[in-house]
Enzyme design. Structure first.
Site, PDB file in Angstrom:
ATOM      1  N   GLU A  54       0.817  -1.212   0.000  1.00 17.79           N
ATOM      2  CA  GLU A  54       0.000   0.000   0.000  1.00 17.79           C
ATOM      3  C   GLU A  54       0.851   1.262   0.000  1.00 17.79           C
ATOM      4  O   GLU A  54       0.518   2.244  -0.655  1.00 17.79           O
ATOM      5  CB  GLU A  54      -0.957   0.010   1.198  1.00 17.79           C
ATOM      6  N   TYR A 137      -6.484   7.020   3.514  1.00 11.09           N
ATOM      7  CA  TYR A 137      -6.653   5.910   2.578  1.00 11.09           C
ATOM      8  C   TYR A 137      -5.956   4.642   3.061  1.00 11.09           C
ATOM      9  O   TYR A 137      -6.550   3.566   3.124  1.00 11.09           O
ATOM     10  CB  TYR A 137      -6.142   6.263   1.171  1.00 11.09           C
ATOM     11  N   ASP A 155      -9.842   5.658  -2.692  1.00  9.73           N
ATOM     12  CA  ASP A 155      -8.650   6.047  -3.437  1.00  9.73           C
ATOM     13  C   ASP A 155      -9.090   6.667  -4.762  1.00  9.73           C
ATOM     14  O   ASP A 155     -10.276   6.881  -4.992  1.00  9.73           O
ATOM     15  CB  ASP A 155      -7.740   4.838  -3.677  1.00  9.73           C
TER      16      ASP A 155
END
Length: 371
Positions: A54, A137, A155
């Site tokens: 991520e 996020y 996102d």
DNA sequence: CACTCGTGGTA
DNA sequence: TTACCAAGAGT
């Protein structure tokens, strides 16, 4: 209720099942992902791999991330290994991926998780968001994907899917609350992690920015933009300012044995903590000639040409100079990088262009891999 | 909120 | 070639 009414797309009822059903068949298989069938068989995601991926994927394409992800998990298989790594080695491994504050925060985060949380990542959004490099996020994404918590993940892909589905006339980022509110009404309680990944896969492979493949979309029956034919109008965004031009000079000192003189940038700001060849500051275009007196030392500096590099908020043209010396002491805070180590240095892409201009092939790995 | 902060691919 | 953009965060 008539038969026709039963076939109408009821968003609150059909959105998540349609999406998840599509995901089960058309999900992407990625190195950091546990596929839905594997998860059903009891495979649990590794929070370290979810977190690492991520961070790397922030504003970065899947294609660019893959090789870096593989390299990182090979060098540092778990968060404790990364916490114990040398910061310089982490920056070297990150070189070329961009947004280098991510690498600095990655190391800080690993140390906190390893040394203050017993090597385990927090399993809540709030706990995750308290860590460096993890914002709204990423906290939601890790909570949902690694821990299957019902977090609302938003996102760029999801913003595009939702604003099109709703025909959201509010421009970004103001539309964010509306997007979150909508998602909270359709979020399934049973598979929040797969829901988040499904939304992102849909945005990446079907509901794409320029030419969405609506014919393949599981949500097309409920999509307002699709019904109006206005898909590519969304999401609405404020116009961007044009990029200013900056110029500067870079000096590549080459020793007889092929070593190149380098120095390290300060930890904060642009390319913070990364290595570079000596050079002038990068300033707004001025008509005066580049000053060779900014070179690290007096030598026969010869102009090799120019390189151009475009950053997020400005464009840069650097004049590249090269000097060949038999031997010379490295100035304070500089060092001579041996020929076979240059490719492994923490050089950002702009600096690799500079070195390549002066010494073609110098930044390409030769022979055995280093570090 | 507005701005900083990379890079490489694509139309 | 220009312009946009890709799983955003920090200040």
């Amino acid at each position: 209720m008539t038969r026709a009414a039963e076939q109408v797309f009821d968003t609150s009822r059909d959105f998540a099942p349609a999406l998840i059903g599509w995901y089960d068949r058309h999900h992407r298989s990625l190195p950091w992902r546990v596929n839905p069938d594997e998860r059903q068989q009891g495979v649990v995601p590794d929070p370290y791999r979810v977190w690492l991926s991520e961070i790397m994927l922030q504003q970065t394409t899947v294609a660019a991330v893959k090789a870096y992800f593989e390299k990182f998990v090979r060098l540092w298989p778990d968060v404790v290994a990364l916490a114990r790594a040398e910061s310089d080695d982490v920056m070297k491994a990150w070189a070329g991926l961009g947004y280098y504050s991510r690498a600095r925060n990655l190391k800080k985060c690993a140390e906190i998780v390893a040394f203050e949380h017993g090597g385990r990542f927090p399993d809540t959004e709030a706990g995750l968001k308290a860590l460096p490099g993890i914002g709204d996020y990423t906290a939601a994404a890790i909570a949902a994907i690694a821990f299957d918590r019902p977090a609302v993940v938003v996102d760029g892909n999801i913003e595009r899917v939702v604003t099109r589905f709703l025909v959201c006339e509010t421009p970004l980022p103001q539309a964010k609350p509306e997007i979150r509110a909508f998602l909270s009404t359709v979020l399934p309680k049973d598979r929040p992690g797969d829901f988040a990944q499904a939304m992102m896969d849909l945005g990446a492979t079907v509901c794409t920015p320029k030419s969405p493949a609506c014919i393949l979309c599981p949500l097309s029956d409920g999509c307002r933009a699709r019904s109006e034919g206005t898909q590519t109008r969304f999401p609405l965004k404020a116009p961007k300012a044009q990029k200013p031009e900056r110029v500067g000079a870079a000096f590549v000192a080459v020793r007889g044995d092929g070593a190149v003189l380098l120095r390290k940038r300060i930890e904060s700001g642009l390319l913070g903590g990364m290595s570079e060849v000596p050079g002038t500051a990068w300033t707004a275009r001025q008509d005066g000639q580049t000053e060779v007196e900014a070179a690290p030392f007096a030598a026969d500096w010869k102009r090799c040409g120019e390189i151009r590099h475009v950053f997020t908020h400005f464009a840069l043209t650097l004049t590249v100079y090269r000097a060949d010396l038999a031997a010379h002491p490295a100035p304070e805070d500089h060092w001579w990088s041996p020929r076979d180590q240059i490719a492994g240095e923490a050089l950002p892409s702009v600096m690799k262009k500079v070195v390549e201009k002066a010494i073609p092939g110098a930044t390409k790995a030769r022979g055995k891999a280093t570090s």
